[in-house]
Structures are given as C-alpha cells and as structure tokens.
Scaffold this active site. Structure first.
Site, mmCIF file in Angstrom:
data_model
loop_
_atom_site.group_PDB
_atom_site.id
_atom_site.type_symbol
_atom_site.label_atom_id
_atom_site.label_comp_id
_atom_site.label_asym_id
_atom_site.label_seq_id
_atom_site.Cartn_x
_atom_site.Cartn_y
_atom_site.Cartn_z
ATOM 1 N N LYS A 85 24.532 -11.063 32.981
ATOM 2 C CA LYS A 85 24.304 -12.281 32.183
ATOM 3 C C LYS A 85 22.844 -12.437 31.790
ATOM 4 O O LYS A 85 22.309 -13.554 31.815
ATOM 5 C CB LYS A 85 24.774 -13.518 32.953
ATOM 6 C CG LYS A 85 26.199 -13.411 33.505
ATOM 7 C CD LYS A 85 27.228 -14.004 32.611
ATOM 8 C CE LYS A 85 28.664 -13.815 33.041
ATOM 9 N NZ LYS A 85 29.001 -13.718 34.444
ATOM 10 N N ARG A 86 22.194 -11.345 31.443
ATOM 11 C CA ARG A 86 20.805 -11.445 31.029
ATOM 12 C C ARG A 86 20.704 -11.996 29.610
ATOM 13 O O ARG A 86 21.678 -11.977 28.849
ATOM 14 C CB ARG A 86 20.119 -10.078 31.099
ATOM 15 C CG ARG A 86 20.089 -9.450 32.487
ATOM 16 C CD ARG A 86 19.345 -10.299 33.492
ATOM 17 N NE ARG A 86 18.963 -9.563 34.692
ATOM 18 C CZ ARG A 86 19.628 -9.563 35.847
ATOM 19 N NH1 ARG A 86 20.733 -10.260 35.990
ATOM 20 N NH2 ARG A 86 19.185 -8.866 36.871
#
Lengths: 276, 276
Positions: free
Chosen positions: A94-95
């Site tokens: 989830k960058r």
C-alpha cells in the site's frame, strides 16, 4: 513473473483464482515453530508447500514482516525468494508517494540487486496521483494493484465521497485506467460490496480485481463471481487468516491445505459455470 | 518524544521550525563515506551532528532506506536510535491500511521492543479512513501526520476533486480533525500552494502543518509563513535535498550546516515578525 496471458492460463490450468495472503503473526504461529531459527519463514515455507498447486497468487502483507524489524525483513526476503515461479507474487505494501520516492519503493520490492526482493506486483495507494504509480510501471512486466474500494469500516470516510465522475473510488479507477492497460493495472475491490462489481465492470471491463474479504471478513464468493467475473475470470480472490490460521497445531499446513482446497473447489465450480 | 507544548518551546528556543529530511541515496553520498561499514548511517550521523541545534525535527524517508534491503533497514534503525531527544523524529512512511495491518505498521515504527525503532510521528495516507489512523493514535503521545495536499504534479489527479465539503484534501482535513486534536494530528501541505494555507487555517486553525517543497521544489518560505503561521508557529518546514546534498565533497556536513543555518536565520526573522 506472470503476464496477463500466463495468469489466465494458470487460472484455467489450476481451476483456481485463489490468492493466499501471508500475514504471519508470531503470536499466532504454532508453538513448535518458535524454536526454529527463522520461525516466520519456516511458517510461510510450509504454507506455500501445502497450497502452491491450489492457488495462482501469493500476497505477503509487508506490515506483518516490518513489525519485526530486521528479522521480519529477512523473513520477507527469504519468503520472496521461495515463492513459486508459476504464481503471481504480490507484495501488499500500500505504498504511495511522489515520483522520486516511489522510485525507491519500486526498487525495494522489484529490484533484487539492491533490496534482495523481486515481487511481480505491488499494492499502491493512489492519493498522490499518476506520479505515485509511474515508477512501478517503468519495470517491464510488473503489475500495480491500485487500492479502489476496501471492505473496512473506514471505506465510508472517503472512498464513497461523491465526485463529478461518481464515487471517489470510481473516479480513481476511471483515471488510473488511462495510465496503463489491463495487462499492468489491477484494482483492490472489497468483497463485501459485491453488487458494486457490476458498476466497476462498466468502466473496467478487463482489469483483474484483487478481492480481499472473502472468508474471515464475510464476503460471498458466489456474489463476487456473479457480478465481477469476466470471460477471462478477471478475479483474484484473497484469503489470508482463514487459510494460514486454520489450525494452530502441528497440522497447520495440512489444515491450511484443506481450507485452500475448499476454496479452490468452489472456484472450480464458478469457472465451470462461467464456461472458463 | 515531544508534546505539542514541548515542540512549541523548542521552536521558540531554537528560533527555528526547520525539519531536516533524511533521504540518503548511495549514488549521491560523498565518495569517501563509501568505504565505511555503514555509509548511510555515517552520512546521517554527520548531518545530524551538523544541524541539530538549527532544527526542531528530523524526517527520514523510509523508501530510501527500504530500497537497500537489510542494510538499509539497519541504517534506518541506527539512525532512529541516534536522533536527538529534543527533536520531533518523524518517519516519512506514508502508510495506510485497514486496522489490523495499521496496527503492525504502528509497531514497526513506534514499538522499539519489536522492531528496534521508536519514532515520535509517522506520515499517513488517509484513503482508508479512520481505521488506518486509529492504531497509531493508540500509542500515547505519538503523532500522525496525514497527507492532505502535495506539491507534486499528481496532486491534481485526485486531491483537488470537488466534493461536498470542498476539495478532497479539504474534506480529509475536516474529517480527520474529528478523530483527534491538534496535539496528535498534523497535516502535510505542499508549499507551492501557499495561498491555500488561508483556507486551511479556517478549519484547521491549530494543527501543525508539515510543509515540504521549500527549496529544491520551489516554494517560498515567506509566503508559507504569511498565510500559514499561527500564534504558536504551527509550521514545520521541511528541507531535504538542498541541505543534505549541499556538497558532495568531504565538507558535506559543513555545507549542510550552512544551508540549514540560512533557513534557520530566515525562520528566526519570520518568528520575530510574528511576535513569537
């Protein structure tokens, strides 16, 4: 690394569109593993060995590894190296950051020569727009999986905000689909909202959707397939806890296999129904 | 760990609201450092020694460390331990995930006993809503710094979408301000939009704003202060590249200090103007 065509071929061959989520939590690991020098890797290795013919993807959740510092990262690197070549190997990270920083995250997860890891795909938070996605797409053949709709309570806070192009998550999918094709971009779509798959398929007819929330989080596999499946399947359905923690005893790997098999058999039926 | 009151006291004492961003890139490090066993940590250590009396915060960017795998994480852990006790130590990680995963990220950066790191604050992407923020707030005295408006090109893709409560980034600030007070939540606001600070101050009168983009990215410190400063200062202005890469020679630390000093002197003037 699997291309779209190879992924579809694996789905047809294995009669499965299962993604096994690897969320290793030391507190939940079987006791006997704790005496191993690398308990987390040992756990993942046995889960992988027990499920690899039943699934087409693995998804280690980076947070679980990161919470253990150096030992956790070493387990993630070792797990990454151990993942099969015929599965799509997704790092759930989830960058999302500006271009020069996303470039570093891309190296962290895609460039084995600098970080030791070579995943096929990464989950991305889209809030920063195109900048935050481009650096990953620069890696030929790698996938980005963009967060659209989640099955969590907090999804109501922003994902359903009304914007000119529909709900925020819809605007995100429509916009992101101008950045690259269905051979490079997938979306995360929470399974507790299965009727919304119909809408999503109107503007994302070909993209694979990574669907968490079947099993422990309460979504229905049948509904997901009814509304979300395409002629190429177009779905990766993830299950983490219900598989990997099916038993906390010495039989955890066999129990994980039994759970994965149950899901695979349901998936085989759904593929059959859809004539795939 | 600094409370709001302590942070304000440090700002007044040091006559500075500078945050030094640590984005260590091996390709940009002075050559002579490369023979050290831990070149990244050595670089950070010398930057910290050279600037600690001139700034009130440090912000290592996690991506830069992660891109180097185990060595990078070790450098981040060592840097974290070396950071002064009288600065606000922010991990720029832009994490954002559902509750049980955010809980793991919180451990990764806040719980030294499991990960080796004990930062005071973390940057968060708000897309998943309240779930994604709560687990960090469960750590007493720690800060979350929520991404609102960025200075990157991609900010136009979603942050400026019109929603009922204003632009998306405005809706996010308004909503997030119901989750906790100005003693726990800050916002990231890109400095190239300095006139928008006036709007933000209407609904976030007390929150500290972390402002990137002054210096290398082109924002004006004077404008940021004119529109964004409160009676308690309310600003942390970050500079990374213009300080840490001021020189690529053996004098890099002295050059970094000279750049930091320039900013600190401008900040002292702004504080003076505002009667702080």
């Amino acid at each position: 690394m699997l291309s779209r065509e190879q992924l579809i071929a694996e789905i047809k061959k294995k009669r499965s569109f299962l993604c096994v989520g690897l969320d290793p939590d030391l507190d939940k690991l079987p006791d006997f593993l704790k005496s191993y020098p690398e308990p987390i890797f040992e756990f993942n290795k046995r889960i992988i060995d027990a499920t690899r013919d039943l699934c087409v993807a693995y998804k280690p959740n980076s947070a679980f590894f990161e919470s253990y510092g150096i030992k956790g990262l070493q387990a993630l690197i070792d797990t990454c190296k151990y993942l099969p070549k015929d599965t799509l190997n997704i790092i759930d990270a989830k960058r999302g950051d500006i271009g020069n920083t996303s470039d570093k995250y891309a190296r962290a997860f895609f460039d084995e020569s600098t970080s030791g890891m070579n995943f096929d795909a990464i989950t991305i938070t889209p809030y920063m727009g195109n900048d935050s996605v481009k650096p990953y797409l620069a890696y030929e053949g790698k996938w980005v999986i963009i967060l659209a709709l989640t099955s969590s309570v907090g999804s109501k806070d922003f994902q359903y905000l009304e914007t000119e192009g529909g709900y925020l998550y819809e605007t995100i999918i429509k916009k992101a689909n101008t950045w690259a094709g269905a051979d490079r971009i997938m979306y995360v779509v929470g399974a507790t909202k299965s009727t919304e798959f119909t809408n999503i398929r109107a503007y994302a007819p070909d993209n694979f959707l990574l669907v968490p929330g079947v099993g422990a989080q309460g979504g229905s596999l049948e509904d997901v397939c009814k509304y979300g499946m395409t002629k190429d399947c177009g779905l990766l359905v993830n299950s983490s806890r219900s598989i990997i923690y099916a038993s906390s005893g010495e039989d955890f790997a066999e129990a994980a296999r039994a759970e994965a098999l149950k899901l695979q058999q349901q998936m085989a039926e759904e593929l059959e129904k859809a004539g795939i």
